[in-house]
Design a protein around this motif. Structure first.
Motif, PDB file in Angstrom:
ATOM      1  N   HIS A 132      12.778  -1.754  -9.725  1.00 22.16           N
ATOM      2  CA  HIS A 132      11.729  -1.237  -8.834  1.00 22.16           C
ATOM      3  C   HIS A 132      12.342  -0.876  -7.486  1.00 22.16           C
ATOM      4  O   HIS A 132      13.494  -1.230  -7.202  1.00 22.16           O
ATOM      5  CB  HIS A 132      10.637  -2.290  -8.644  1.00 22.16           C
ATOM      6  CG  HIS A 132      11.113  -3.500  -7.898  1.00 22.16           C
ATOM      7  ND1 HIS A 132      11.809  -4.530  -8.502  1.00 22.16           N
ATOM      8  CD2 HIS A 132      11.025  -3.834  -6.586  1.00 22.16           C
ATOM      9  CE1 HIS A 132      12.119  -5.435  -7.605  1.00 22.16           C
ATOM     10  NE2 HIS A 132      11.666  -5.043  -6.423  1.00 22.16           N
ATOM     11  N   ASP A 134      11.425  -1.191  -3.216  1.00 17.44           N
ATOM     12  CA  ASP A 134      10.527  -1.841  -2.254  1.00 17.44           C
ATOM     13  C   ASP A 134      10.055  -0.747  -1.311  1.00 17.44           C
ATOM     14  O   ASP A 134      10.789  -0.363  -0.398  1.00 17.44           O
ATOM     15  CB  ASP A 134      11.264  -2.921  -1.452  1.00 17.44           C
ATOM     16  CG  ASP A 134      11.615  -4.137  -2.286  1.00 17.44           C
ATOM     17  OD1 ASP A 134      11.554  -4.061  -3.528  1.00 17.44           O
ATOM     18  OD2 ASP A 134      11.952  -5.171  -1.695  1.00 17.44           O
ATOM     19  N   HIS A 188      16.293  -1.738  -7.850  1.00 15.99           N
ATOM     20  CA  HIS A 188      16.953  -3.034  -8.058  1.00 15.99           C
ATOM     21  C   HIS A 188      16.083  -3.912  -8.932  1.00 15.99           C
ATOM     22  O   HIS A 188      14.878  -3.646  -9.080  1.00 15.99           O
ATOM     23  CB  HIS A 188      17.237  -3.713  -6.712  1.00 15.99           C
ATOM     24  CG  HIS A 188      15.995  -3.949  -5.894  1.00 15.99           C
ATOM     25  ND1 HIS A 188      15.397  -2.949  -5.152  1.00 15.99           N
ATOM     26  CD2 HIS A 188      15.221  -5.041  -5.738  1.00 15.99           C
ATOM     27  CE1 HIS A 188      14.321  -3.432  -4.566  1.00 15.99           C
ATOM     28  NE2 HIS A 188      14.183  -4.698  -4.901  1.00 15.99           N
ATOM     29  N   ARG A 211      11.008  -9.075   5.197  1.00 18.26           N
ATOM     30  CA  ARG A 211      10.800  -7.652   5.447  1.00 18.26           C
ATOM     31  C   ARG A 211      10.027  -7.443   6.734  1.00 18.26           C
ATOM     32  O   ARG A 211       9.288  -8.325   7.182  1.00 18.26           O
ATOM     33  CB  ARG A 211       9.985  -7.032   4.315  1.00 18.26           C
ATOM     34  CG  ARG A 211      10.537  -7.256   2.933  1.00 18.26           C
ATOM     35  CD  ARG A 211       9.771  -6.452   1.942  1.00 18.26           C
ATOM     36  NE  ARG A 211      10.305  -6.536   0.591  1.00 18.26           N
ATOM     37  CZ  ARG A 211       9.778  -7.280  -0.362  1.00 18.26           C
ATOM     38  NH1 ARG A 211       8.710  -8.010  -0.132  1.00 18.26           N
ATOM     39  NH2 ARG A 211      10.313  -7.290  -1.554  1.00 18.26           N
TER      40      ARG A 211
HETATM   41 FE    FE Z   1      12.473  -5.750  -4.585  1.00 14.13          FE
END
Ligand code: FE
Ligand code: MD3
Length: 214
Positions: A132, A134, A188, A211
Motif C-alpha cells: 500500500h 500512505d 510498501h 506521521r
Molecule cells: Fe504504510
C-alpha cells in the motif's frame, strides 16, 4: 542499491533510497520507557482489528496516540481525533514517543519533525500488511518514522507503482525507519510474520508509525 554508514551512537544507517533509511537499533535505548507507555495507551484505547473499505478484517491489530488517529471501516480510511470504539480522544502522545520520532528523523536528515499522529500496529504470527501507499496525510513534505519492537518482520520496499519490484528488508527489535522526500509515496508492506518468541515481547511485533497527518 544498499549502502550504509554509521550514526552517532555507532549503529548502522542503511540507505534504501535517497530519502529512505533504516537506523539499526536506534530505539533500543528508549525501550525501557516505551513499554509502560504502550501499556497506558492500550488501557485507554485497546488494540482492535479494523475492517477495510473492501470488507476485509485486518490481520494487524491497531490503536493510536496523538491528536489524530488513523482508522478504517467500510466507509473508508481517515484520521479522526476521537477513537470510534471508545468515543473518547485518542491517548495523548507520550513525550518519549515524540522525542524518539524527532531524534530519529534528525539522524536521517529531517530536522524539526513534529508528528501529530502515531499509529500503533500489533502483529501476531501470520499477520501481514499487503502492499500500500500512505497517502491519507495532508502534508507529504514531512517524513514518516516507523519503530519496530519484538518479533522480526520482513519489510517489502516497493516503487511508485504497485507492480514495481520489491526489495525485502529484515526489521529487528529496536530498528527505526525514516521515509521522506522522493521515497515518501513508495508502495510498501510486511510479509506474514513467522512464529518466534521474542525475549521481551513474546510472540508479537509492535510497530509505531509517526506521521504529520494535518
Ligand atoms: Fe504504510
Ligand atoms: C514507506 N506499517 O502502518 S512501517 C503502516 O511495519 C505501515 O507495521 C508497516 O506501513 C509496519 O502504514 C511498515 C514502515 C513504513 C511506514 C510508512 C511508509 C514505510 C513506509 C511510507 C512510505 C513509504
Amino acid at each position: 542499491m544498499e549502502s550504509f554508514d554509521l550514526f552517532e551512537t555507532g549503529g548502522q544507517r542503511l540507505r534504501l533510497g535517497s530519502g529512505a533509511f533504516v537506523l539499526r537499533g536506534f530505539a533500543l535505548s528508549f525501550v525501557r520507557e516505551l513499554m509502560p507507555a504502550i501499556a497506558d495507551i492500550e488501557a485507554m484505547s485497546p488494540f482492535r482489528n479494523m475492517v477495510t473499505p473492501g470488507g476485509f478484517t485486518m490481520s494487524v491489530a491497531l490503536t493510536n496516540c496523538g491528536a489524530l488517529g488513523w482508522t478504517t471501516d467500510r466507509r473508508g480510511y481517515r484520521y479522526t481525533s476521537i477513537d470510534p470504539d471508545t468515543g473518547e480522544p485518542w491517548p495523548v502522545m507520550p513525550q518519549v514517543f515524540a522525542r524518539l520520532a524527532s531524534e530519529a528523523a534528525t539522524a536521517a536528515g529531517f530536522d524539526g519533525f513534529e508528528p501529530d499522529a502515531c499509529l500503533v500496529n500489533r502483529y501476531s504470527p501470520g499477520a501481514r500488511l499487503s502492499l500500500h501507499q500512505d497517502k491519507n496525510e495532508r502534508d507529504y513534505a514531512a517524513p514518516i518514522v516507523s519503530v519496530s519492537l519484538g518479533m522480526k518482520a520482513t519489510f517489502l520496499f516497493g516503487g511508485h507503482e504497485r507492480s514495481d519490484p520489491t526489495a525485502k528488508v529484515p526489521l529487528y527489535h529496536g530498528d527505526v525507519m525514516v521515509w521522506g522526500g522522493v521515497d515518501r509515496l513508495r508502495y510498501h508492506g510486511v510479509m506474514p510474520l513467522k512464529e518466534e518468541t521474542h525475549p521481551l515481547l513474546g510472540n508479537q511485533r509492535i510497530n509505531f508509525t509517526f506521521r504529520k497527518a494535518s
